[in-house]
Write an enzyme that holds these catalytic residues in place. Structure first.
Site, PDB file in Angstrom:
ATOM      1  N   HIS A 174      -3.700 -10.561   4.487  1.00  0.00           N
ATOM      2  CA  HIS A 174      -4.303  -9.751   3.417  1.00  0.00           C
ATOM      3  C   HIS A 174      -3.414  -9.804   2.171  1.00  0.00           C
ATOM      4  O   HIS A 174      -2.269 -10.239   2.250  1.00  0.00           O
ATOM      5  CB  HIS A 174      -4.450  -8.278   3.852  1.00  0.00           C
ATOM      6  N   ASP A 203      -2.074  -6.979  -0.869  1.00  0.00           N
ATOM      7  CA  ASP A 203      -2.028  -5.532  -1.086  1.00  0.00           C
ATOM      8  C   ASP A 203      -2.747  -5.217  -2.397  1.00  0.00           C
ATOM      9  O   ASP A 203      -2.523  -5.907  -3.399  1.00  0.00           O
ATOM     10  CB  ASP A 203      -0.568  -5.035  -1.144  1.00  0.00           C
ATOM     11  N   HIS A 223      -0.162 -12.201   2.918  1.00  0.00           N
ATOM     12  CA  HIS A 223       0.879 -12.066   3.942  1.00  0.00           C
ATOM     13  C   HIS A 223       0.286 -11.531   5.230  1.00  0.00           C
ATOM     14  O   HIS A 223      -0.845 -11.021   5.236  1.00  0.00           O
ATOM     15  CB  HIS A 223       2.026 -11.178   3.435  1.00  0.00           C
ATOM     16  N   ARG A 260       9.248  -4.585  16.129  1.00  0.00           N
ATOM     17  CA  ARG A 260       9.504  -4.671  14.691  1.00  0.00           C
ATOM     18  C   ARG A 260       9.124  -3.320  14.095  1.00  0.00           C
ATOM     19  O   ARG A 260       8.065  -2.759  14.408  1.00  0.00           O
ATOM     20  CB  ARG A 260       8.635  -5.776  14.091  1.00  0.00           C
TER      21      ARG A 260
HETATM   22  C1  LIG Z   1      -8.852  -3.028   6.140  1.00  0.00           C
HETATM   23  C2  LIG Z   1      -8.250  -2.250   5.284  1.00  0.00           C
HETATM   24  C3  LIG Z   1      -6.937  -1.584   5.523  1.00  0.00           C
HETATM   25  C4  LIG Z   1      -6.497  -1.227   4.120  1.00  0.00           C
HETATM   26  C5  LIG Z   1      -7.835  -0.763   3.551  1.00  0.00           C
HETATM   27  C6  LIG Z   1      -8.725  -1.936   3.909  1.00  0.00           C
HETATM   28  O1  LIG Z   1     -10.108  -1.635   3.885  1.00  0.00           O
HETATM   29  C7  LIG Z   1      -8.399  -3.106   2.935  1.00  0.00           C
HETATM   30  C8  LIG Z   1      -6.987  -2.957   2.339  1.00  0.00           C
HETATM   31  C9  LIG Z   1      -5.962  -2.516   3.404  1.00  0.00           C
HETATM   32  C10 LIG Z   1      -4.600  -2.142   2.822  1.00  0.00           C
HETATM   33  C11 LIG Z   1      -3.574  -3.289   2.805  1.00  0.00           C
HETATM   34  C12 LIG Z   1      -2.280  -2.782   2.168  1.00  0.00           C
HETATM   35  C13 LIG Z   1      -1.860  -1.413   2.712  1.00  0.00           C
HETATM   36  O2  LIG Z   1      -1.336  -1.563   4.006  1.00  0.00           O
HETATM   37  C14 LIG Z   1      -3.054  -0.429   2.752  1.00  0.00           C
HETATM   38  C15 LIG Z   1      -2.591   0.982   3.090  1.00  0.00           C
HETATM   39  C16 LIG Z   1      -3.790  -0.507   1.454  1.00  0.00           C
HETATM   40  O3  LIG Z   1      -3.675   0.203   0.475  1.00  0.00           O
HETATM   41  O4  LIG Z   1      -4.716  -1.517   1.510  1.00  0.00           O
HETATM   42  C17 LIG Z   1      -4.105  -1.009   3.680  1.00  0.00           C
HETATM   43  C18 LIG Z   1      -5.381  -0.183   3.953  1.00  0.00           C
HETATM   44  C19 LIG Z   1      -5.256   0.730   5.179  1.00  0.00           C
HETATM   45  O5  LIG Z   1      -4.526   0.429   6.107  1.00  0.00           O
HETATM   46  O6  LIG Z   1      -5.992   1.739   5.203  1.00  0.00           O
HETATM   47  O1  LIG Z   2       4.709  -4.390   8.545  1.00  0.00           O
HETATM   48  C1  LIG Z   2       4.938  -5.315   7.789  1.00  0.00           C
HETATM   49  O2  LIG Z   2       5.957  -5.961   7.827  1.00  0.00           O
HETATM   50  C2  LIG Z   2       3.932  -5.655   6.711  1.00  0.00           C
HETATM   51  C3  LIG Z   2       2.720  -4.777   6.763  1.00  0.00           C
HETATM   52  C4  LIG Z   2       1.843  -4.902   5.571  1.00  0.00           C
HETATM   53  O3  LIG Z   2       1.717  -5.940   4.982  1.00  0.00           O
HETATM   54  C5  LIG Z   2       1.104  -3.713   5.124  1.00  0.00           C
HETATM   55  O4  LIG Z   2       1.254  -2.650   5.755  1.00  0.00           O
HETATM   56  O5  LIG Z   2       0.356  -3.818   4.111  1.00  0.00           O
HETATM   57 FE   LIG Z   3       0.564  -5.714   3.157  1.00  0.00          FE
END
Ligand SMILES: C=C1C[C@]23C[C@@]1(O)CC[C@H]2[C@@]12CC[C@H](O)[C@@](C)(C(=O)O1)[C@H]2[C@@H]3C(=O)O
Ligand SMILES: O=C(O)CCC(=O)C(=O)O
Ligand SMILES: [Fe+2]
Length: 346
Positions: A207, A209, A264, A274
């Site tokens: 994904h 961020d 990543h 981890r």
């Molecule tokens: C599948 C998902 C988890 C996420 C919200 C989403 O619908 C798409 C973006 C995902 C992500 C990736 C980065 C961060 O870990 C996170 C907190 C964010 O802001 O976007 C996660 C979301 C999540 O885990 O709720």
């Molecule tokens: O846990 C990690 O090392 C990365 C996790 C990550 O990419 C995320 O939480 O968005």
């Molecule tokens: Fe991430």
């Protein structure tokens, strides 16, 4: 000054045992599978700004050394995380599923993504509930320190891009209303049986961020990987003394695609846990996401439609992890050779 990072030695230990910090990084690149991770020494104000820009343009990712965060703050938070994740499952499940904040186990987000991990997700901007006051304290102390680093990195980025004011990026994420999130992830060792079926079980699927930038710190367990521009994946050697910075989708928009958000993922480790902690610097909900005028060259047009962080985040949270969240906001540009001109040539 350019310094070279020693490849970190990975000691095997029992699951969830916090590791002692290793010797400080003294040497400007760390290598993994012959790939060089750009390494920025934050204590070097002369070469860091241009090195940050180069890393963000080429990879959307870099390692940060000499960031000034005391290792005690990082190890205390890691121990608090380990204490929480070691609790009986029934205790942890009290706050499950996250909505979206709280404790989560294997399910990531609410659109069907799963991974080999458990986690705690917090909203730093508004009051999230914490499993314990000691975890709340450790997290507050660590995030205060990370905020200073984020400010410094984003201001060096503006310097490196030669744009003013210096705080053009930092003010977006340092604002009182900025949407800051924090995540503690625990990837248990992957059982041999599962490894047998699939030698590379996914801890956290690929994904980008959505935020401006993310600051990652993990214990010395490998598993974190980034995608290069050609789509190939490289492992990032862990280094518990350093921080790793990911360019997020919002920074890609602010720079009109000059910086690319880095794809990543985390692959599960067969032998040891981890534990990672990630600070996500987002904008305030009403902030407009659009390329900075200071960065636009003459005649350059925005690659994106205008939208607010609230609109982007709302949409992002409806997507699956691997989706390209910016595609909805991209402006389709007509190519210079349109079909009619092709037809006339033919
Ligand atoms: C599948 C998902 C988890 C996420 C919200 C989403 O619908 C798409 C973006 C995902 C992500 C990736 C980065 C961060 O870990 C996170 C907190 C964010 O802001 O976007 C996660 C979301 C999540 O885990 O709720
Ligand atoms: O846990 C990690 O090392 C990365 C996790 C990550 O990419 C995320 O939480 O968005
Ligand atoms: Fe991430």
């Amino acid at each position: 000054m350019v310094v070279l990072a020693k490849p970190s030695s990975i000691t095997q230990s029992s699951p969830l045992k916090p590791q002692k910090p290793t010797t400080p990084t003294v040497l400007a690149y760390s290598t993994c599978s012959s790939f060089i991770i750009p390494t920025i020494d934050l204590s070097d104000p002369i070469s860091s700004p241009s090195s940050i820009v180069k890393a963000c343009e080429n990879l959307g990712f870099f390692k940060l050394t000499n960031h000034g965060i005391p290792s005690s703050l990082m190890s205390t938070l890691e121990s608090e995380a380990v204490n929480f994740f070691s609790l009986p499952q029934s205790h942890k499940d009290i706050n499950c599923p996250p909505s979206p904040f709280g404790y989560g186990n294997k399910k990531i987000g609410s659109n069907g993504d799963v991974g080999w991990l458990e986690y705690l997700l917090f909203n730093i901007s508004s009051s999230s509930s914490f499993p314990s006051s000691s975890l709340r304290y450790a997290l507050n102390e660590y995030t205060k320190a990370v905020r200073k680093v984020v400010k410094e990195v984003l201001e060096m980025m503006a310097d490196g891009l030669r744009i003013k004011p210096r705080d053009v990026f930092s003010k977006l994420v340092m604002n009182e209303e900025s949407d800051t999130m924090f995540r503690l992830n625990h990837y248990p060792p992957c059982p041999p049986l599962l490894q047998g079926l699939n030698s590379s079980l996914t801890g956290f699927g690929e994904h980008t961020d959505p935020q401006v930038l993310s600051v990652l710190r993990s214990n010395n367990t490998c598993g974190f990987q980034i995608a290069l521009r050609d789509g190939s994946w490289v492992s990032v050697p862990p280094d518990q003394d350093s921080l790793f910075i990911n360019v997020g989708d919002s920074l890609q928009v602010l720079t009109n695609g000059r910086f690319k958000s880095v794809k990543h993922r985390v692959m599960a480790n067969g032998l040891r846990s981890r534990v990672s902690m990630i600070y996500f610097g987002g904008l305030s909900p009403r902030e407009r996401l659009a390329p900075l005028p200071q960065l636009m060259r003459e005649g350059e047009e925005s690659l994106y439609k205008e939208f607010t962080w609230f609109e982007f985040k709302t949409f992002a949270y409806k997507t699956r992890l691997a989706d390209n969240r910016l595609s909805l906001f991209e402006i389709e540009r007509k190519t210079t050779t349109n079909t009619s001109s092709v037809a006339s040539i033919v």
